[in-house]
Design a protein around this motif. Structure first.
Motif, PDB file in Angstrom:
ATOM      1  N   LEU A   1       0.827  -1.205   0.000  1.00 44.77           N
ATOM      2  CA  LEU A   1       0.000   0.000   0.000  1.00 44.77           C
ATOM      3  C   LEU A   1       0.860   1.253   0.000  1.00 44.77           C
ATOM      4  N   ALA A   2       1.952   1.229   0.767  1.00 42.09           N
ATOM      5  CA  ALA A   2       2.841   2.395   0.810  1.00 42.09           C
ATOM      6  C   ALA A   2       3.510   2.616  -0.543  1.00 42.09           C
ATOM      7  N   ALA A   3       3.914   1.531  -1.196  1.00 41.23           N
ATOM      8  CA  ALA A   3       4.530   1.670  -2.519  1.00 41.23           C
ATOM      9  C   ALA A   3       3.534   2.214  -3.532  1.00 41.23           C
ATOM     10  N   ALA A   4       2.276   1.741  -3.466  1.00 38.11           N
ATOM     11  CA  ALA A   4       1.251   2.258  -4.370  1.00 38.11           C
ATOM     12  C   ALA A   4       1.032   3.749  -4.139  1.00 38.11           C
ATOM     13  N   ALA A   5       0.993   4.154  -2.867  1.00 31.84           N
ATOM     14  CA  ALA A   5       0.758   5.562  -2.540  1.00 31.84           C
ATOM     15  C   ALA A   5       1.936   6.445  -2.914  1.00 31.84           C
ATOM     16  N   SER A   6       3.127   5.846  -3.106  1.00 29.10           N
ATOM     17  CA  SER A   6       4.309   6.640  -3.461  1.00 29.10           C
ATOM     18  C   SER A   6       4.286   7.094  -4.911  1.00 29.10           C
ATOM     19  N   VAL A   7       3.388   6.534  -5.716  1.00 27.35           N
ATOM     20  CA  VAL A   7       3.241   6.941  -7.119  1.00 27.35           C
ATOM     21  C   VAL A   7       2.295   8.137  -7.153  1.00 27.35           C
ATOM     22  N   VAL A   8       2.831   9.300  -7.403  1.00 23.52           N
ATOM     23  CA  VAL A   8       2.045  10.535  -7.400  1.00 23.52           C
ATOM     24  C   VAL A   8       2.036  11.114  -8.812  1.00 23.52           C
ATOM     25  N   GLU A   9       0.852  11.203  -9.375  1.00 26.23           N
ATOM     26  CA  GLU A   9       0.697  11.713 -10.737  1.00 26.23           C
ATOM     27  C   GLU A   9       0.184  13.146 -10.719  1.00 26.23           C
ATOM     28  N   ASP A  10       0.624  13.929 -11.693  1.00 25.02           N
ATOM     29  CA  ASP A  10       0.096  15.290 -11.847  1.00 25.02           C
ATOM     30  C   ASP A  10      -1.297  15.271 -12.459  1.00 25.02           C
ATOM     31  N   GLU A  11      -1.583  14.176 -13.189  1.00 25.09           N
ATOM     32  CA  GLU A  11      -2.827  14.136 -13.962  1.00 25.09           C
ATOM     33  C   GLU A  11      -3.151  12.687 -14.275  1.00 25.09           C
ATOM     34  N   THR A  12      -4.416  12.342 -14.235  1.00 27.39           N
ATOM     35  CA  THR A  12      -4.825  10.983 -14.605  1.00 27.39           C
ATOM     36  C   THR A  12      -6.145  11.022 -15.355  1.00 27.39           C
ATOM     37  N   ASN A  13      -6.108  10.488 -16.570  1.00 26.22           N
ATOM     38  CA  ASN A  13      -7.309  10.173 -17.330  1.00 26.22           C
ATOM     39  C   ASN A  13      -7.240   8.675 -17.571  1.00 26.22           C
ATOM     40  N   VAL A  14      -8.132   7.933 -16.983  1.00 25.10           N
ATOM     41  CA  VAL A  14      -7.999   6.480 -16.966  1.00 25.10           C
ATOM     42  C   VAL A  14      -8.001   5.896 -18.372  1.00 25.10           C
ATOM     43  N   GLN A  15      -8.739   6.502 -19.301  1.00 19.88           N
ATOM     44  CA  GLN A  15      -8.764   5.975 -20.667  1.00 19.88           C
ATOM     45  C   GLN A  15      -7.545   6.414 -21.488  1.00 19.88           C
ATOM     46  N   ASN A  16      -6.629   7.114 -20.866  1.00 21.89           N
ATOM     47  CA  ASN A  16      -5.338   7.445 -21.475  1.00 21.89           C
ATOM     48  C   ASN A  16      -4.271   6.973 -20.487  1.00 21.89           C
ATOM     49  N   GLN A  17      -4.034   5.658 -20.482  1.00 24.70           N
ATOM     50  CA  GLN A  17      -3.162   5.078 -19.470  1.00 24.70           C
ATOM     51  C   GLN A  17      -1.723   5.528 -19.646  1.00 24.70           C
ATOM     52  N   GLN A  18      -1.120   5.962 -18.539  1.00 21.95           N
ATOM     53  CA  GLN A  18       0.287   6.315 -18.526  1.00 21.95           C
ATOM     54  C   GLN A  18       1.056   5.221 -17.792  1.00 21.95           C
ATOM     55  N   GLU A  19       2.257   4.937 -18.254  1.00 15.44           N
ATOM     56  CA  GLU A  19       3.060   3.897 -17.625  1.00 15.44           C
ATOM     57  C   GLU A  19       3.358   4.253 -16.177  1.00 15.44           C
ATOM     58  N   ILE A  20       3.166   3.297 -15.281  1.00 14.64           N
ATOM     59  CA  ILE A  20       3.433   3.513 -13.856  1.00 14.64           C
ATOM     60  C   ILE A  20       4.928   3.353 -13.615  1.00 14.64           C
ATOM     61  N   VAL A  21       5.515   4.349 -12.981  1.00 17.60           N
ATOM     62  CA  VAL A  21       6.935   4.313 -12.625  1.00 17.60           C
ATOM     63  C   VAL A  21       7.046   4.575 -11.131  1.00 17.60           C
ATOM     64  N   TRP A  22       7.652   3.639 -10.407  1.00 25.06           N
ATOM     65  CA  TRP A  22       7.784   3.795  -8.964  1.00 25.06           C
ATOM     66  C   TRP A  22       9.087   4.510  -8.629  1.00 25.06           C
ATOM     67  N   PRO A  23       9.089   5.343  -7.610  1.00 21.21           N
ATOM     68  CA  PRO A  23      10.338   6.014  -7.211  1.00 21.21           C
ATOM     69  C   PRO A  23      11.339   5.008  -6.673  1.00 21.21           C
ATOM     70  N   ALA A  24      12.619   5.302  -6.856  1.00 19.63           N
ATOM     71  CA  ALA A  24      13.661   4.455  -6.270  1.00 19.63           C
ATOM     72  C   ALA A  24      13.645   4.656  -4.763  1.00 19.63           C
ATOM     73  N   SER A  25      13.283   3.613  -4.039  1.00 24.49           N
ATOM     74  CA  SER A  25      13.150   3.741  -2.590  1.00 24.49           C
ATOM     75  C   SER A  25      13.214   2.375  -1.936  1.00 24.49           C
ATOM     76  N   PHE A  26      13.439   2.373  -0.639  1.00 29.27           N
ATOM     77  CA  PHE A  26      13.422   1.132   0.123  1.00 29.27           C
ATOM     78  C   PHE A  26      12.022   0.507   0.085  1.00 29.27           C
ATOM     79  N   THR A  27      10.997   1.357   0.131  1.00 30.11           N
ATOM     80  CA  THR A  27       9.624   0.850   0.079  1.00 30.11           C
ATOM     81  C   THR A  27       9.356   0.131  -1.235  1.00 30.11           C
ATOM     82  N   THR A  28       9.817   0.705  -2.344  1.00 29.88           N
ATOM     83  CA  THR A  28       9.609   0.074  -3.642  1.00 29.88           C
ATOM     84  C   THR A  28      10.288  -1.288  -3.702  1.00 29.88           C
TER      85      THR A  28
END
Length: 618
Positions: free
Chosen positions: A515-542
């Protein structure tokens, strides 16, 4: 993946725990799950704002009733910064969700024209209008010359708003289309232009309203507005000059507009469709099972620009398009399924090697999750098929040049809803958990379901929220139109009740580090029908979340798992503070060595990459 005993059943009087209740897993056609007790979603008390509610693995944080003025049917959602844009048949409600537990209505825009399907792109807000009740300039008929009798006053198509001032959106462009726009999809930018595909599912409008429109049924009429999707261009340096570009003939025999004269014959299934065998007993579908819609247009398209692909849920078929050139889409694969009545929407997984299509059996206005249904082709009243009104999960196989969609399974919530609840698969999005394919999805009055489809052949539900029906005695339309993940929370647009915010909670099936790793992905904008590739930050949690995913798949022995845990913990201790440079260097070296110890499956490669990226940041 067992769920922890955190299920809550709530009535208006307060909370009561259902100790020991067991979750009914989805009954896949290949194997039926045995259950010890009834599913807690069955028989919930009715009410508009006081319906009984049951949850597992998810908390309802807030419900915002629809505000006065823009209080019609709630539709889709889009996201930008701290704001959620809630589509409504009467316009748009904009909420500040900087605190997801306490959304605040920032402003409402009154602009009737269902569905008001919605996207946000920078300072632009885009709305779809299909209904003949739409009027130019968001005006009422009485405000326009000639009133409702003047066909030139009708607006059906794509509206563009300037939202640089979030409290005062301004309508700057209106692009008329022949069938209106039931939904639309942002496909991407090219040469400074934004491309949007419009999908109109209604009839073709008269030439009195829009002169270029032809509703001819002739399969040889190259000008017909049928058998096409609309391509719309919005110049980003002058969005007020947005315009319709062309019909894209993705149903043609060649899969594009290159064979314009053969634009329609493909819709009658003469183009090469793979036809996967339905996962039901042979003989139940003879010859067709469901009464499938003709492939005339697409209900919804989902683009994935990072892969150059778009998935089209196109009424009677599922299409895969090459949209690397957004002005000229080309069909590269198509599938049909006799279990599907109406291909409604699509979602890719993050790797782009799976796609989920939804079947809107009953059109969203029928009770399709009841224990039994009157299905004449199956012999009258029978157990409701678990693969009708469901998701179909496909692996994308083959090559990049010639992809092939292969059906792996179906997913549907348990058939425990009542006849007073419209329920069928609807809009959802990915939950960004490293190494796993997880989706949160709306099911109208079936509630919101979260399921894991990492194993395409065996999807498993891991969380849900469900309310009782709006009315106990009759079907009153309601429930979640869309349920989407955005920046650490789940937001749902409830058709009848309003706008909800929710939070996933820790269970055995979704642990705290995931859950913490999912929450670490912060997007400026999301339109679900225009999927953007998910990139996780380099972190111990990831790293820890990837490790958890590898462990869930049984790919780490205990010794290596312990070694990874100890090395990552030690590296974290040495990452800050006054430790000697040599100790920090040693921990970085140890991290890099770890990457060579794991295997070479996709999820293990993800773990190795996360370890390497973490070492690079240290």
């Amino acid at each position: 993946m067992a769920l922890s005993p955190s299920r809550r059943r709530r009535a208006v009087a307060g909370l009561s725990l259902l100790a020991g209740a067991a979750l009914t897993l989805t009954l896949l056609p290949s194997a039926q799950a045995s259950v010890a007790e009834p599913d807690p979603r069955e028989g919930l008390g009715a009410g508009l704002y006081d319906a009984e509610t049951v949850t597992e693995g998810i908390d309802l944080l807030s419900t915002q009733p629809k505000p006065d003025g823009v209080n019609g049917t709630n539709s889709d959602l889009a996201f930008s910064g701290d704001y959620v844009y809630s589509g409504n048949y009467n316009g748009v409600n904009i909420y500040d969700v900087s605190d997801p537990a306490a959304p605040v209505l920032a402003t409402s825009v009154f602009c009737p024209g269902n569905q008001n399907d919605i996207s946000v792109y920078g300072d632009l807000l885009i709305l779809s209008v299909e209904a003949t009740s739409g009027r130019v300039g968001c005006a009422s008929a009485a405000e326009l010359p000639g009133g409702s009798a003047n066909p030139q006053n009708v607006f059906r198509g794509i509206r563009v708003f300037d939202i640089s001032d979030r409290t005062n959106p301004v309508n700057i462009a209106e692009v008329q289309t022949c069938k209106g726009s039931h939904t639309h999809t942002i496909v991407g930018e090219k040469d400074g232009d934004l491309y949007v595909y419009g999908s109109g599912t209604a009839g073709v409008r008269s030439t009195a309203e829009l002169g270029r429109c032809s509703g001819a049924s002739s399969l040889l009429d190259p000008d017909t507005a049928n058998f096409a999707i609309d391509v719309i261009r919005i110049p980003l340096d002058d969005p007020a000059s947005a315009e319709w570009v062309d019909n894209a003939r993705i149903f043609s025999t060649c899969g594009s507009s290159a064979c314009e004269a053969d634009h329609a014959s493909g819709a009658l299934n003469s183009f090469p469709l793979s036809n996967p065998q339905p996962l039901v007993a042979e003989g139940l579908q003879a010859p067709g099972g469901q009464s499938a819609s003709q492939v005339v247009t697409c209900h919804d398209l989902t683009s994935y620009p990072a892969k150059g692909l778009t998935a089209g849920a196109c009424q009677g078929a599922g299409l895969l398009l090459d949209t690397s050139d957004p002005e000229n889409p080309v069909r590269v694969d198509a599938v049909v399924d006799p279990n599907f009545a109406y291909w409604h929407s699509a979602t890719f997984n993050n790797a782009g090697d799976k796609v989920i299509f939804t079947d809107e059996w009953g059109g969203g206005g029928a009770a399709r999750c009841t224990p039994t249904s009157n299905v004449s082709i199956l012999g009258g009243v029978v157990d409701t098929p678990t693969n009708w009104g469901a998701n179909a999960i496909f692996d994308i196989e083959g090559t990049d040049e010639a992809p092939d969609m292969a059906l792996k399974s179906y997913y549907k919530i348990p058939n425990v809803q009542s006849a007073a609840e419209n329920c069928v698969a609807h809009n959802g999005s990915l939950v960004p958990v490293p190494g796993r394919d997880i989706m949160v999805q709306a099911w109208y009055q079936g509630g919101t379901s979260v399921f894991d489809f990492t194993d395409s052949a065996n999807p498993v539900e891991i969380a849900f929220i469900d309310r009782g029906p709006v009315d106990a005695s009759r079907l009153v339309s309601g429930g979640y139109w869309s349920s989407y993940w955005y920046n650490g929370a789940v937001f749902g647009n409830e058709i009848a009740r309003g706008f909800d915010s929710m939070a996933l909670t820790e269970t055995d099936a979704l642990n705290a580090v995931e859950l913490a790793a999912a929450a670490s992905v912060v997007e400026d904008e999301t339109n679900v029908q225009n999927q953007q590739e998910i990139v996780w930050p380099a972190s111990f949690t990831t790293v820890r979340a990837w490790q958890s995913a590898v462990e869930r798949q049984g790919l780490l022995d205990d010794e290596l798992s312990d070694k990874i845990t100890a090395t990552v913990d030690r590296a974290e201790r040495f990452s800050t503070g006054p430790q000697a440079a040599k100790a920090k260097a040693n921990s970085i070296r140890d991290l890099r060595r770890l990457g060579g110890l794991v295997g070479d499956s996709d999820v293990e490669a993800g773990l190795a990459d996360a370890i390497e990226e973490l070492a690079d940041t240290l």
